[in-house]
Design an enzyme around this catalytic site. Structure first.
Site, PDB file in Angstrom:
ATOM      1  N   ASP A   1      12.942 -15.430  10.725  1.00  0.00           N
ATOM      2  CA  ASP A   1      13.982 -14.503  10.284  1.00  0.00           C
ATOM      3  C   ASP A   1      15.356 -15.142  10.192  1.00  0.00           C
ATOM      4  OD1 ASP A   1      12.516 -12.294   9.687  1.00  0.00           O
ATOM      5  OD2 ASP A   1      12.696 -11.371  11.652  1.00  0.00           O
TER       6      ASP A   1
ATOM      7  N   ARG B   1      14.335  -7.987   5.317  1.00  0.00           N
ATOM      8  CA  ARG B   1      15.549  -8.775   5.577  1.00  0.00           C
ATOM      9  C   ARG B   1      16.497  -8.849   4.378  1.00  0.00           C
ATOM     10  NH1 ARG B   1      13.673  -7.151   9.994  1.00  0.00           N
ATOM     11  NH2 ARG B   1      13.005  -8.676  11.560  1.00  0.00           N
TER      12      ARG B   1
ATOM     13  N   SER C   1       6.684  -9.389  21.275  1.00  0.00           N
ATOM     14  CA  SER C   1       7.784  -9.284  20.326  1.00  0.00           C
ATOM     15  C   SER C   1       7.262  -8.511  19.129  1.00  0.00           C
ATOM     16  CB  SER C   1       8.270 -10.675  19.913  1.00  0.00           C
ATOM     17  OG  SER C   1       9.235 -10.577  18.891  1.00  0.00           O
TER      18      SER C   1
ATOM     19  N   ASP D   1      19.220  -7.778  23.160  1.00  0.00           N
ATOM     20  CA  ASP D   1      19.826  -8.949  22.523  1.00  0.00           C
ATOM     21  C   ASP D   1      21.087  -8.589  21.747  1.00  0.00           C
ATOM     22  OD1 ASP D   1      17.844 -10.537  23.545  1.00  0.00           O
ATOM     23  OD2 ASP D   1      16.679 -10.642  21.702  1.00  0.00           O
TER      24      ASP D   1
END
Length: 414
Positions: A134, A105, A186, A24
């Site tokens: 996210d 994050r 994932s 990605d």
């Protein structure tokens, strides 16, 4: 003619991309160059994911045309600045699993914003989908740290809807693509554990396949003998394992190995996402689950009853705020201050037993314990004044007696 030349040679705007080296974000490096005409600065943050040496990610970004790339080791900062707060707040989302992705994050974003300022970048980009949590955490954290930065989320706007379409686009634009089959799950992992979703897990009736687990052994194959260990805390922070003082980063790494060896730390749940959907998630959190459980146990030794009850509500609010992407917010900072104030006397040791996927706390001690042996014992050292109980209970139940006579069961006896 001069004007045209200046336009052609004018420097491009810059974008700082949160870069992992996967399909990605590798596609994004080229996509941001070709579709947005931006110079890409690719930043990879090591927060404890599987590969400790991420220099290959940096080189791959350069190979794709990034004007600058950096692989940052954030593990120590993650442990000392983020995980200490998560432990102080017993950070468990919906009282079920230790916050994981939501903790890394804010730290990654902090570095992205700092680098954007350093390089004069106008944009910050990430690879989050339009369906997950996210994207909220990245966007809100960037907005909080610098409202003037513009967030780009290519996955939310490009028309590459499948992995196959991404791979085709990558091949057309000279982006190296994996030759192996796509992973069925994932996965997001860091020092604090692993989060797994998708694939067969999308049916909540499916038991997680054995190949999902990498940090913990199957409990049925764990050692046949239990193992005892002790964690020492100072002002709420884990500082030692079995009497050996060590930095929190090292302690977490050792705890992951120790607890994982005994199959402890597996969680299978239905989770409520920020975007309004439920998802079937599997987590593997050996060290984090153990440390939070042991830390909370020590708090019960050192807190009075009202603080225990009230702090549970604070812990839950803190966890929800962080899960929802509000790490950099006024209320979360205030709750951090509250939690920090409660940790002053959370010092001592907690002993636990690991056996076949379970962790049982079997002992705790603290020089600041509110637990008083002489008050608790029924032996000869008992100092509790039983004569005070009758008067206490009479006054304690006075309002119930008054209510009963006027409105409750007592009123029916007239």
């Amino acid at each position: 003619m001069t004007t045209q030349t200046n336009a052609q040679t004018a420097p491009k705007e810059k974008v700082v991309l949160a870069y992992s080296g996967g399909l990605d974000t590798s596609v994004m490096v080229k996509w941001l160059q070709t579709e947005k005409n931006l110079d890409v600065i690719a930043i990879c943050g090591n927060v404890g994911q599987d590969a400790e040496d991420l220099e290959w990610v940096k080189q791959k970004a350069y190979d794709l045309g990034a004007i600058y790339a950096e692989s940052l080791d954030m593990r120590e900062e993650y442990a000392e600045e983020i995980l200490t707060k998560a432990i102080a707040a017993n950070g468990m989302y919906e009282d079920t699993y230790p916050l994981l992705s939501a903790l890394s994050r804010p730290l990654i974003v902090k570095h992205l914003v700092d680098i954007a300022h350093k390089h004069g970048a106008k944009y910050v980009a990430h690879g989050c989908t339009g369906k997950g949590n996210d994207q909220v955490r990245f966007d809100t954290s960037i907005a909080a740290l610098d409202p003037n930065l513009i967030v780009l989320a290519p996955v939310r706007e490009w028309d590459l809807l499948t992995r196959e379409q991404e791979m085709e686009w990558a091949a057309e634009h000279g982006v190296p693509v994996p030759t192996t089959a796509a992973k069925p799950y994932s996965i997001d992992d860091n020092l604090w554990g692993r989060a797994i979703e998708c694939g067969v897990l999308e049916d909540p009736m499916n038991e997680p396949p054995a190949d999902i687990w990498t940090m913990t052994v199957d409990p049925t194959e764990a050692p046949d003998e239990p193992e005892y260990f002790t964690v020492g805390f100072e002002a709420g922070k884990p500082v030692s394992l079995n009497g050996e003082q060590m930095p929190l980063l090292d302690l977490i790494i050792k705890m992951n190995e120790l607890c994982g060896k005994h199959g402890f730390g597996r969680i299978d749940l239905i989770e409520d996402r920020v975007v309004g959907i439920k998802s079937h998630e599997v987590y593997e959190c050996p060290a984090s689950l153990a440390l939070i459980k042991m830390h909370h146990d020590l708090e019960t030794m050192c807190f009075d009853r009202n603080t225990i009850i009230y702090k549970h509500d604070v812990d839950q609010k803190w966890s929800t705020l962080v899960y929802d992407g509000m790490w950099y917010s006024q209320l979360k900072e205030a709750l951090d201050a509250f939690c920090a104030s409660t940790q002053k006397f959370v010092t001592g040791e907690v002993r636990a037993k690991l056996y076949k996927g379970s962790l049982t706390i079997v002992g705790r001690q603290s020089p600041y314990a509110i637990y008083d042996y002489n008050l608790a014992t029924y032996g000869d050292e008992d100092t509790f004044d039983r004569s005070a109980s009758a008067g206490f209970i009479k006054l304690y139940s006075l309002e119930l007696q008054t209510w009963s006579r006027k409105q409750g069961p007592g009123s029916q006896l007239k």
